[in-house]
Design an enzyme around this catalytic site. Structure first.
Site, short mmCIF file in Angstrom:
data_model
loop_
_atom_site.label_atom_id
_atom_site.label_comp_id
_atom_site.label_asym_id
_atom_site.label_seq_id
_atom_site.Cartn_x
_atom_site.Cartn_y
_atom_site.Cartn_z
N VAL A 70 0.84 -1.21 0.00
CA VAL A 70 0.00 0.00 0.00
C VAL A 70 0.87 1.25 0.00
CG1 VAL A 70 -1.82 -1.20 1.28
CG2 VAL A 70 -0.24 0.27 2.51
N CYS A 71 0.33 2.31 -0.62
CA CYS A 71 0.97 3.63 -0.59
C CYS A 71 -0.15 4.67 -0.52
CB CYS A 71 1.84 3.84 -1.83
SG CYS A 71 0.90 3.91 -3.37
N ALA A 72 0.18 5.92 -0.72
CA ALA A 72 -0.83 6.97 -0.56
C ALA A 72 -1.89 6.93 -1.66
CB ALA A 72 -0.16 8.34 -0.54
#
Length: 376
Positions: A70-72
């Site tokens: 996951v990332c932004a």
């Protein structure tokens, strides 16, 4: 390589399935707010440290679990997931839309149904916010709606009901209310306390002891329930359900410090808990506006809520406290960090500030911090 949606991750979290998360956001963002759950394990390794390859983190990844990156917003996690796959890691996926999509997903769950009404809870898993729909006959009332209006409109349409009433229990500080906009779109009546200071047209809850539609009697507690904000109210429905807003949570009470008058508002909260709420029966189901942990899902049905008796028995703040001791405990417990951007969010909800969709999204990113005290 699979892209998983926020809806799919929500089911994994709520079903307490095992999942390993590699979070490639900056360390500060990860520490502030991340995907959590009973069988969720996560590792933070910022994206910029992985640009030359993922070899150094491979020993830290489990060999026998699904891995979600996951990332932004999505792009970085997709790139890292591809590198992991190339390095031979099986069952790797990434979160479609990133943590922004996680912040915005609403999971509908049925709370209650009888011959007079059906009640749905919308769990915003990534934010800890709860909103509700009460359906009776062909009419529906929405409690504390988020800004994602299509969820409520689509749900009402599927059930064959029309949204006619919308209530906000208080002026929210951690998320942008969809109440006014949903009322305009559906031509519904919108209710809020005048004392919250909103500058647009609405029905002041001070003028109502009860809101009626179809077979529902939604009692606005005759003496209001201030504490979290001066104009906080709770709604008592058909003598069975208490929509408690941010006054009472499954595991605590609303924090009364966001207006800078913590002692005055703590006294209001004390009188609410020991006078108004004390008169309500133990078997009434409390449905709050927020939750701090999915451990607060205390029942087989999967919704977040509990009987008032169970909440009282667990929460020492609600039992045998003198007002002086209560206020001092509130002052001490209120020293936690405030909701990020809460002043701007309050100004938007009051109608004093207008921002575009991107700015709304940015303001809401992060956890909710509306609870004052969590019992153990």
């Amino acid at each position: 390589m699979k892209a998983l949606t926020a809806a799919e991750i929500s089911k994994i979290v709520m079903n307490q399935e095992r999942l390993f998360i590699l979070d490639v956001r900056n360390e500060a963002d990860y520490k502030d707010w991340k995907i959590e759950g009973k069988n969720i394990t996560s590792l933070n390794k910022p994206y910029f440290e992985l640009l030359d390859g993922v070899e150094e983190i491979l020993p830290s990844l489990p060999a026998d679990e699904k891995i979600l990156v996951v990332c932004a917003k999505e792009g970085s996690s997709k790139f890292v997931a591809e590198m992991l796959e190339e390095a031979g890691v099986s069952e790797v996926s990434y979160l479609m839309g990133g943590m922004k999509s996680w912040s915005e997903y609403l999971q509908p769950v049925k709370v209650y149904e009888d011959e007079n009404m059906k009640v749905l809870q919308f769990i915003r898993v990534g934010k800890g916010c709860l909103s509700y729909m009460v359906i009776s006959g062909e009419e529906a009332l929405v409690v504390d709606p988020s800004r994602f209006l299509s969820v409520y409109e689509q749900t009402a349409k599927e059930i064959g009901a029309r949204i006619t009433h919308i209530v906000d229990s208080h002026l929210h500080a951690d998320h942008i209310s969809g109440g006014r906009e949903l009322a305009e779109k559906t031509k519904s009546e919108y209710f809020l306390m005048k004392s919250e200071g909103a500058v647009f047209d609405f029905n002041g809850l001070e003028d109502y002891q009860e809101i009626q539609f179809a077979n529902v009697h939604l009692q606005v507690l005759a003496v209001k329930t201030p504490g979290h904000t001066p104009g906080s109210v709770s709604f008592f429905v058909n003598g069975q359900l208490l929509f408690s807003g941010d006054t009472i949570f499954v595991g605590g009470l609303g924090r009364p410090d966001l207006g800078g008058k913590v002692r005055e508002w703590a006294e209001d909260l004390y009188h609410t808990v020991y006078n108004q709420v004390a008169e309500i029966a133990d078997d009434v189901i409390v449905l709050p506006g927020h939750y701090a942990s999915l451990d607060e899902e205390k029942n087989q049905s999967g919704y977040i809520g509990d009987t008032l008796g169970n909440i009282r028995s667990r929460n020492d703040m609600m039992n045998n406290k003198e007002i002086t001791e209560f206020v001092e405990l509130v002052v001490e417990n209120a020293k936690t960090s405030t909701p990020p951007n809460f002043e701007e969010i309050v100004a938007i909800n009051r109608g004093q500030l207008q921002v575009d969709g991107d700015k709304q999204q940015e303001l809401e990113i992060g956890p909710n911090r509306c609870a004052l005290h969590h019992s153990h």
